[in-house]
Design a protein around this motif. Structure first.
Motif, short mmCIF file in Angstrom:
data_model
loop_
_atom_site.label_atom_id
_atom_site.label_comp_id
_atom_site.label_asym_id
_atom_site.label_seq_id
_atom_site.Cartn_x
_atom_site.Cartn_y
_atom_site.Cartn_z
N PRO A 1 -4.26 -0.53 8.50
CA PRO A 1 -3.05 -0.01 9.14
C PRO A 1 -1.77 -0.70 8.68
O PRO A 1 -0.72 -0.07 8.62
CB PRO A 1 -3.31 -0.25 10.63
CG PRO A 1 -4.80 -0.20 10.75
CD PRO A 1 -5.29 -0.88 9.49
N GLY A 2 -1.84 -1.96 8.33
CA GLY A 2 -0.67 -2.68 7.85
C GLY A 2 -0.12 -2.11 6.55
O GLY A 2 1.05 -2.29 6.24
N LEU A 3 -0.95 -1.41 5.80
CA LEU A 3 -0.51 -0.81 4.54
C LEU A 3 -0.04 0.63 4.69
O LEU A 3 0.84 1.07 3.96
CB LEU A 3 -1.66 -0.81 3.52
CG LEU A 3 -2.07 -2.13 2.92
CD1 LEU A 3 -3.21 -1.92 1.93
CD2 LEU A 3 -0.89 -2.79 2.21
N VAL A 4 -0.65 1.37 5.62
CA VAL A 4 -0.40 2.81 5.65
C VAL A 4 0.27 3.34 6.91
O VAL A 4 0.59 4.52 6.99
CB VAL A 4 -1.72 3.60 5.40
CG1 VAL A 4 -2.31 3.26 4.05
CG2 VAL A 4 -2.72 3.35 6.52
N ALA A 5 0.49 2.48 7.90
CA ALA A 5 1.11 2.93 9.14
C ALA A 5 2.48 3.53 8.85
O ALA A 5 3.18 3.06 7.95
CB ALA A 5 1.25 1.77 10.12
N PRO A 6 2.84 4.61 9.50
CA PRO A 6 2.23 5.18 10.69
C PRO A 6 1.10 6.18 10.41
O PRO A 6 0.57 6.77 11.33
CB PRO A 6 3.40 5.87 11.38
CG PRO A 6 4.25 6.35 10.25
CD PRO A 6 4.13 5.26 9.21
N ALA A 7 0.72 6.38 9.14
CA ALA A 7 -0.40 7.28 8.86
C ALA A 7 -1.69 6.67 9.42
O ALA A 7 -1.88 5.45 9.35
CB ALA A 7 -0.54 7.50 7.35
N PRO A 8 -2.57 7.51 9.99
CA PRO A 8 -3.81 6.98 10.53
C PRO A 8 -4.83 6.68 9.43
O PRO A 8 -4.81 7.31 8.37
CB PRO A 8 -4.32 8.11 11.42
CG PRO A 8 -3.75 9.35 10.80
CD PRO A 8 -2.42 8.94 10.22
N VAL A 9 -5.69 5.72 9.68
CA VAL A 9 -6.79 5.41 8.77
C VAL A 9 -7.98 6.26 9.20
O VAL A 9 -8.41 6.20 10.35
CB VAL A 9 -7.14 3.90 8.84
CG1 VAL A 9 -8.35 3.60 7.95
CG2 VAL A 9 -5.93 3.07 8.42
N ALA A 10 -8.49 7.06 8.28
CA ALA A 10 -9.61 7.94 8.58
C ALA A 10 -10.93 7.19 8.48
O ALA A 10 -11.06 6.24 7.71
CB ALA A 10 -9.62 9.13 7.63
N SER A 11 -11.92 7.65 9.21
CA SER A 11 -13.25 7.06 9.12
C SER A 11 -14.00 7.73 7.97
O SER A 11 -13.68 8.85 7.57
CB SER A 11 -14.00 7.25 10.44
OG SER A 11 -14.26 8.62 10.66
#
Length: 136
Positions: free
Chosen positions: A59-69
Motif C-alpha cells: 500500500p505504501g507504493l500504490v495507495a490510494p489504489a487497492p492491492v488485489a489478492s
C-alpha cells in the motif's frame, strides 16, 4: 537525457509469503538474491530487477489504489526467452514446478509454456518454434 521510454529497470511483485517466494526465485530461476531486507528480495533478470515485496508493504507504493489478492485473476504475464522450451520444462518439473500449459507451438511462431510463482504471478518461457523437431 534519458530516452522515453527507456528500458524497464524494475518490476515489483507483491507476495503474501516473502520467504517462500524468495526460495522459489532462488531455486527455480537459479539466481542469487541481489538485495534483501525484511520486506523485499530483489533478483536480477539481465538488466531488469524483479522486486518481491511483502504485500503488507505494497500500500505504501500504490495507495490510494487497492492491492488485489492473488485469487482475483491473472493481470500480467512475464515472458523469458529460452533456447529450448522442452528442456526448461523438464528442469522446472525437477524443481517441483507444475505447468499451467504447454509446451505448445503457437500460431505466431513460438513454442511456449507457462507456470505460476507462489504469489500467483504467471511466467512464460518462449523460444522460436523449431520446424522439423522430432517431437513436433
Amino acid at each position: 537525457m534519458v530516452a522515453w521510454p527507456g528500458a524497464i529497470q524494475a518490476v515489483t511483485l507483491f507476495v503474501e509469503d516473502l520467504g517462500k517466494a524468495r526460495e522459489f526465485y532462488r531455486d527455480v530461476f537459479e539466481l542469487p538474491v541481489h538485495f534483501e531486507d525484511e520486506n523485499s528480495a530483489v533478483f536480477l533478470f539481465g538488466g531488469t530487477m524483479v522486486n518481491l515485496l511483502a504485500v503488507t508493504s505494497a500500500p505504501g507504493l500504490v495507495a490510494p489504489a487497492p492491492v488485489a489478492s492473488p485469487d482475483q485473476g491473472v493481470r500480467a504475464q512475464f515472458t523469458l526467452g529460452v533456447a529450448d522450451v522442452d528442456q526448461v520444462c523438464r528442469r522446472l518439473a525437477d524443481r517441483g514446478v507444475g505447468l499451467l500449459n504447454g509446451p505448445v507451438d503457437r500460431p505466431w511462431g513460438v513454442r511456449t509454456a507457462s507456470f505460476r510463482d507462489p504469489g500467483g504471478h504467471i511466467w512464460e518461457i518462449a523460444a522460436p518454434d523449431a520446424p522439423g523437431r522430432a517431437d513436433a
